[in-house]
Motif scaffolding. Structure first.
Motif, short mmCIF file in Angstrom:
data_model
loop_
_atom_site.label_atom_id
_atom_site.label_comp_id
_atom_site.label_asym_id
_atom_site.label_seq_id
_atom_site.Cartn_x
_atom_site.Cartn_y
_atom_site.Cartn_z
N GLU A 184 7.24 67.59 -13.49
CA GLU A 184 6.01 67.20 -12.79
C GLU A 184 6.19 65.79 -12.20
N MET A 185 6.82 64.92 -12.99
CA MET A 185 7.04 63.54 -12.55
C MET A 185 8.01 63.49 -11.37
N ILE A 186 9.03 64.33 -11.38
CA ILE A 186 10.03 64.34 -10.30
C ILE A 186 9.34 64.57 -8.95
N SER A 234 -1.49 90.54 -26.84
CA SER A 234 -0.37 89.86 -27.47
C SER A 234 0.89 90.10 -26.63
N CYS A 235 1.25 89.08 -25.89
CA CYS A 235 2.46 89.19 -25.05
C CYS A 235 3.17 87.84 -25.06
N GLU A 236 4.41 87.85 -24.56
CA GLU A 236 5.18 86.60 -24.54
C GLU A 236 4.97 85.93 -23.18
N VAL A 237 4.53 84.67 -23.20
CA VAL A 237 4.39 83.94 -21.93
C VAL A 237 5.27 82.70 -21.97
N ASN A 238 6.24 82.65 -21.08
CA ASN A 238 7.15 81.50 -21.00
C ASN A 238 6.76 80.68 -19.78
N MET A 239 6.33 79.45 -20.02
CA MET A 239 5.84 78.62 -18.92
C MET A 239 6.98 77.79 -18.32
N ALA A 240 6.91 77.58 -17.00
CA ALA A 240 7.88 76.69 -16.36
C ALA A 240 7.22 75.95 -15.22
N SER A 241 7.66 74.72 -15.05
CA SER A 241 7.26 73.94 -13.88
C SER A 241 8.42 74.01 -12.89
N ASN A 242 8.10 74.36 -11.65
CA ASN A 242 9.16 74.51 -10.63
C ASN A 242 8.63 73.90 -9.33
N PRO A 243 8.59 72.55 -9.29
CA PRO A 243 7.98 71.91 -8.11
C PRO A 243 8.72 72.25 -6.83
N GLU A 244 7.96 72.18 -5.74
CA GLU A 244 8.49 72.57 -4.43
C GLU A 244 8.73 71.33 -3.58
N PHE A 245 9.84 71.34 -2.84
CA PHE A 245 10.18 70.16 -2.02
C PHE A 245 10.25 70.49 -0.54
N LEU A 246 9.81 71.70 -0.15
CA LEU A 246 9.97 72.06 1.27
C LEU A 246 9.18 71.13 2.17
N ARG A 247 9.70 70.99 3.41
CA ARG A 247 9.00 70.19 4.42
C ARG A 247 8.32 71.14 5.38
N GLU A 248 7.05 70.92 5.68
CA GLU A 248 6.41 71.75 6.71
C GLU A 248 7.17 71.54 8.01
N GLY A 249 7.26 72.61 8.79
CA GLY A 249 8.04 72.54 10.03
C GLY A 249 9.48 72.97 9.80
N MET A 250 9.94 72.85 8.54
CA MET A 250 11.31 73.23 8.17
C MET A 250 11.25 74.07 6.89
N ALA A 251 10.08 74.67 6.64
CA ALA A 251 9.81 75.24 5.32
C ALA A 251 10.82 76.31 4.92
N LEU A 252 11.09 77.23 5.84
CA LEU A 252 11.98 78.33 5.50
C LEU A 252 13.42 77.85 5.31
N TYR A 253 13.81 76.95 6.16
CA TYR A 253 15.14 76.35 6.05
C TYR A 253 15.29 75.71 4.67
N ASP A 254 14.28 74.94 4.27
CA ASP A 254 14.35 74.26 2.98
C ASP A 254 14.31 75.23 1.80
N ALA A 255 13.61 76.36 1.99
CA ALA A 255 13.53 77.34 0.90
C ALA A 255 14.89 78.03 0.71
N LEU A 256 15.59 78.29 1.80
CA LEU A 256 16.88 79.00 1.70
C LEU A 256 18.05 78.05 1.44
N TYR A 257 17.93 76.82 1.94
CA TYR A 257 19.06 75.87 1.83
C TYR A 257 18.60 74.56 1.20
N PRO A 258 18.06 74.62 -0.02
CA PRO A 258 17.51 73.39 -0.61
C PRO A 258 18.61 72.45 -1.12
N ASP A 259 18.27 71.18 -1.32
CA ASP A 259 19.20 70.23 -1.96
C ASP A 259 19.26 70.51 -3.46
#
Ligand SMILES: NC(=O)c1ccc[n+]([C@@H]2O[C@H](COP(=O)([O-])OP(=O)(O)OC[C@H]3O[C@@H](n4cnc5c(N)ncnc54)[C@H](O)[C@@H]3O)[C@@H](O)[C@H]2O)c1
Length: 452
Positions: free
Chosen positions: A222-224, A144-169
């Motif tokens: 999910e749709m986004i 018995s525990c609390e589980v809070n679900m979230a959808s957090n889609p990712e938009f990074l581009r391969e080749g620029m992945a780290l840049y996009d992770a640190l400086y996303p739109d």
């Protein structure tokens, strides 16, 4: 915060290292032992700019393991970032997400509160399903525990992945639970506020605007993700359709793209005509979207057409060569670029691989060249008769034609005279409209771009 990431692929590894860099304690769970061994030695299992440097910087904040039990029980946030590859029928294969969710559920402890995040790209409704699945599992396990679900889609581009992770739109969060939204806001706070000191090798872009934090329900989140990928894919397919018409009437699609892209409502990006999109996202996500819609009785003709145009583009280099030579039987064709785009070793759904198979089917030999994707390409082409080179000049030795399939930056200033001097015949198919036709023609080549 204590964070566990499930899956050390392009998304999981990049996200995990970025979160460790901004100060969280991160554990990355990966079932592929080879990846874990490499990561423990400070080596990145994928080619992605800056990852190994960051790995060295965040050593103290990150651990790697094959077993979720190690850190999941004490985590505040658990992020599922496993693959969702396409099934034969075009739908997304959710078995990895389902398995990972069960493994996570089995590690949760009574009396605690967890935020469980799905970062993998998943069809509409999956967050709800996974939430039920976790609840069922907890009941079976008598936890018995609390589980809070979230959808957090990712938009990074391969080749620029780290840049996009640190400086996303933007960072998108879909959740019902206020606690999940608050946890994700806290998790990403240094990125949302840009309060971290940038790593020396990856400076913050000048004049960067703070990322948007978009909060919505899980279905819309999910749709986004699917809508974003479908839109980008169809923007490229649109210019490729125009390129086809340009070829028929003698217009230059590069000028046409500039002429329309400078309209701010349209924008210049994703208007480069070429042999089309590939990679691990656009093909499978557009297909999953169309198939999902079909299942609920909804037709998506625009996205379907974008796919149709895209796969037609891959056929054009071989058609052009056949028109030029009559037959390709016994010819040698050099293919420059195997990765689906520059700065990555990812060859999933790469147009280059389909083009190589089509050339071989015409009875020609292929000499393939790529700076980093050869190992991955060898696996995809293991039954095919292809020779591989890292050096473009070696790859064209004795060739009748060259096809540029990936616009690697290190080939921007390629010496066309030197290429030409090693070739049997001089035909250049510029599949990415990367070069100025005049420059190539000066070296004695017959130049064929896309829509020029
Ligand atoms: N690659 C991209 O550019 C990109 C961008 C945005 C979103 N996405 C989405 O993110 C998800 C991940 O994509 P990716 O390219 O990182 O995939 P990937 O195939 O590179 O990595 C997935 C990793 O998860 C591991 N894994 C699978 N099941 C596991 C389990 N139960 N426990 C531990 N590890 C497990 C696999 O071994 C693999 O290393 C996909 O849904 C994809 O559509 C990808």
């Amino acid at each position: 915060m204590n964070v566990t990431i499930i899956g050390a692929g392009y998304v999981g590894l990049t996200t995990g290292l970025a979160l460790a860099y901004i100060g969280h304690d991160v554990c990355i769970v990966e079932k592929d032992n080879r990846k874990i061994e490499l990561l423990k030695k400070g080596k990145s299992p994928i080619y992605e700019k800056g990852l190994e440097e960051l790995l060295a910087l965040v050593k103290k904040n990150v651990t790697f393991t094959e077993t979720p039990e190690e850190k999941v029980p004490d985590s505040d946030v658990i992020i599922i970032a496993v693959g969702t590859p396409p099934l034969e029928n075009g739908e997304a294969d959710l078995s990895y997400v389902e398995k990972a969710s069960e493994e996570v559920a089995d590690c949760l402890q009574s009396g605690k509160s967890y935020t469980v995040v799905i970062k993998s790209t998943v069809p509409i409704g999956t967050n709800e399903k996974v939430s039920m699945q976790i609840k069922r599992r907890l009941k079976e396990n008598n936890i018995s525990c609390e589980v809070n679900m979230a959808s957090n889609p990712e938009f990074l581009r391969e080749g620029m992945a780290l840049y996009d992770a640190l400086y996303p739109d933007r960072i998108v969060v879909g959740a019902k639970s206020e606690k999940a939204i608050a946890d994700l806001q806290q998790l990403y706070s240094p990125i949302l506020q840009q309060t971290f000191t940038p790593p020396h090798f990856l400076q913050r872009p000048n004049g960067m605007k703070l990322p948007h934090f978009i909060v919505t329900d899980t279905t819309s989140a999910e749709m986004i993700k699917y809508a974003a990928n479908a839109f980008l894919a169809l923007k490229i397919s649109f210019i490729n359709e125009i390129a086809g018409l340009c070829e028929k009437v003698g217009a230059d699609v590069v000028d046409v793209a500039r002429g329309i892209g400078t309209d701010r409502r349209i924008g210049m990006s994703f208007l480069n005509a070429g042999i089309g999109w590939g990679g691990s996202c656009f093909p499978k996500d557009t297909s999953a979207l169309v198939e999902f819609a079909k299942k609920i009785g909804y037709d998506m003709p625009i996205v379907s057409a974008a796919r149709k145009v895209n796969y037609k583009m891959r056929k054009t280099p071989v058609e052009k060569l056949k028109n030029h030579f009559g037959s390709l039987n016994g010819r040698t064709i050099a293919v420059l670029g195997l990765a689906f785009k520059p700065n990555t070793d990812d060859i999933r759904e790469s147009p280059a691989i389909d083009i190589i198979k089509a050339i071989l089917a015409e009875g020609a030999r292929v000499k393939a060249c790529d700076p980093v994707a050869i190992e991955n390409a060898k696996k995809a082409l293991e039954k095919e008769n292809v020779s591989f080179f890292e050096d473009p000049y070696e790859s064209v030795e004795g060739a009748d034609a060259v096809i540029l399939a990936t616009e690697w930056p290190q080939w921007a200033n390629i010496d066309f005279e030197r290429l030409a001097s090693r070739m049997e015949n001089r035909v250049f198919i510029d599949g990415r409209n990367y070069y100025e036709p005049e420059e190539i023609e000066k070296a004695g080549f017959t130049y064929m771009g896309v829509g020029r």
